[in-house]
Design an enzyme around this catalytic site. Structure first.
Site, PDB file in Angstrom:
ATOM      1  CB  ALA A 181       1.165   5.115   6.509  1.00  0.00           C
ATOM      2  CG  ASN A 196      -2.109   1.035   0.959  1.00  0.00           C
ATOM      3  OD1 ASN A 196      -2.034   1.729   0.709  1.00  0.00           O
ATOM      4  ND2 ASN A 196      -3.272   0.727   1.526  1.00  0.00           N
ATOM      5  CG  ASP A 197       1.671   2.815   3.763  1.00  0.00           C
ATOM      6  OD1 ASP A 197       0.451   3.490   3.562  1.00  0.00           O
ATOM      7  OD2 ASP A 197       1.429   2.371   4.647  1.00  0.00           O
ATOM      8  CB  ILE A 198       6.110   0.510  -0.665  1.00  0.00           C
ATOM      9  CG1 ILE A 198       5.225  -0.629  -1.095  1.00  0.00           C
ATOM     10  CG2 ILE A 198       6.543   0.390   0.809  1.00  0.00           C
ATOM     11  CD1 ILE A 198       6.255  -1.711  -1.139  1.00  0.00           C
ATOM     12  CB  VAL A 199       2.699   1.055  -4.840  1.00  0.00           C
ATOM     13  CG1 VAL A 199       3.808   0.209  -5.013  1.00  0.00           C
ATOM     14  CG2 VAL A 199       1.462   0.517  -3.951  1.00  0.00           C
TER      15      VAL A 199
END
Length: 474
Positions: free
Chosen positions: A443, A402-405
């Site tokens: 996050a 999720n957060d890393i993309v």
């Protein structure tokens, strides 16, 4: 035991530890690195046992107690390692750090109580240098212990205690309070240094335990990988500090290696997330992260698809980049993923894996996950090596990430993750995202990628979805 022999054996153990760190720097040599680490620790334990057993009359304890402690500790460690799941590994690491910190505190108290037992002083008064080493070891160990307990609770995410929940705890005057506690702690440490009095030593330790809690509670769950790495460094420095007091070169070397590697890794991870390393040390890291999705994104339409639709898109692609995330680890779908990749490769489709430095819950989490499924490392690329390829990629398959993309890191200057390097999955011609639901990531942020016209959302357990894709490709 002859001290020259002890020094030689400790030196050999230190070489093993250095070789272990070198081996663990690359997945291909990680297994060899683990073997070196186990050999070095076994050699250090046997040497220390023989050395202390020889001094048992001075210590007032029989070697049977030492052997019993080794058996109990080794047994508990073996049981924990055998039962722990891959997804729970970061929690285990945090728990181990707390024990290292607590051990440093216990040793410091034992030395202050009985200096003669450790062959440091026969008069009961410790040299000033030893007092300084002990108070540093006790302070860092206390902060490591309590901070690691909080990190463990945040990573587990299953405790009702407010301090152990994933969301950061922010309040007015937080940094001022931490600074006051730190200065007071240092003041008591100075009093102990000058007087070797028990009261300031105890008060210093209590404040250090409290400071460890206060430094970690403002950290959000998404930033826990960096915090675990930082606490790893703290535990090493605590061990090294106690090693000086005990005049034990093995403890000094091992602690310095752990402390330096943990600190360097924390710094590199901060760079990977565009965060301030100073904020990590001061307990301000991630404090602006929200705890819920943005309300304006709720109920926005998304383009849903089935596993068959996703398989059709993959089968008609020439190049596919797979982005593994925590959801893949939770579903233990790495073996099914390898089967899917093999199916695609057999049809002449180029398959690569994109790894973000902080994907999962600890550094290298995704690398270990893919290595467990024996996925060829030639197909695995780090973020800096793969990002430019996304614009020429037909399909980006995002599995539980999720957060890393999240494109907000690049496009939204007001986002809490603004400036954080991400995998540019949104630049691929088609994006397939597998998630259990539209819930926010660790996050607490919604992800604009999910609402793009080019994105297909395939909901469900990663393993079941991937297995359905494999079946559809037959």
């Amino acid at each position: 035991m002859n001290m020259n022999l002890v020094t030689l054996l400790y030196l050999l153990a230190s070489v093993c530890f250095i070789q272990a760190l070198k081996g663990l720097s690359h997945p291909r040599s990680a297994q060899r690195g683990n073997l070196f680490g186990m050999a070095g620790m076994a050699l250090a334990l046997v040497t220390t046992y023989a050395l202390i057993a020889k001094q048992a009359p001075v210590l007032g304890a029989g070697s049977a107690w030492l052997l019993g402690a080794l058996i109990v500790g080794g047994g508990l460690g073996t049981l924990a390692a055998a039962r722990i799941e891959m997804t729970k590994m970061p929690e285990l690491v945090a728990a181990m750090h707390s024990l290292i910190g607590l051990a440093a505190v216990c040793i410091a108290y034992a030395v202050v109580a009985e200096p003669a037992a450790f062959l440091i002083s026969t008069t009961g008064l410790l040299p000033y240098s030893n007092r300084a080493e002990l108070l540093i070891g006790a302070c860092v160990g206390s902060i490591t212990c309590s901070g690691s307990v909080i990190a463990f609770g945040k990573l587990a995410g299953k405790y009702r205690c407010r301090l152990l929940q994933k969301s950061p705890i922010i309040y007015a005057g937080q940094h001022r309070l931490n600074l006051m506690l730190a200065l007071t702690m240092i003041g008591f440490g100075v009093l102990f240094l000058l007087s070797q009095n028990w009261l300031p030593f105890i008060l210093m330790t209590v404040l250090a335990f409290a400071l460890g809690v206060l430094l970690i509670i403002p950290i959000g769950g998404a930033d826990m990988p960096v915090i675990v790495s930082m606490l790893n460094g703290y535990s090493g420095w605590a061990a090294a500090g106690i090693g000086f007091s005990l005049n034990n070169p093995m403890l000094i070397i091992a602690g310095a290696l752990v402390g330096a590697s943990g600190t360097i890794l924390s710094y590199l991870m901060c760079r990977a997330m565009n965060r301030s390393f100073l904020n990590v040390l001061l307990g301000g890291f991630g404090q602006n992260a929200p705890s819920a999705t943005h309300p304006e994104h709720i109920n926005r339409p998304v383009r849903t698809a089935s596993a068959d639709d996703a398989a059709f898109a993959l089968a008609n692609a020439e190049s596919v980049v797979i982005v593994p995330g925590y959801g893949l680890a939770v579903a233990r779908a790495q073996h099914a993923l390898k089967e899917l990749a093999s199916k695609l490769a057999s049809q002449g489709i180029q398959v690569r894996y994109a790894i973000h430095p902080v994907a999962g819950r600890m550094p290298g989490h995704m690398n270990v996950l893919l290595a467990e499924a024996e996925i060829p490392y030639e197909q695995v690329f780090e973020m800096d090596d793969i990002n430019l390829a996304f614009s020429q990629t037909d399909v980006a398959l995002v599995l539980g990430a999720n957060d890393i993309v999240n494109p907000a890191a690049r496009n939204d200057p007001l986002s809490p993750i603004s400036g954080m390097p991400i995998l540019d999955a949104h630049r691929a011609r088609t994006v397939i995202v597998n998630k259990r639901s539209m819930a926010a990531g660790y996050a607490g942020l919604d992800n604009e990628l999910f609402y793009m016209h080019k994105t297909m959302m395939v909901f469900g357990d990663a393993k079941q979805v991937i297995e359905a894709m494999v079946k559809a490709l037959d």
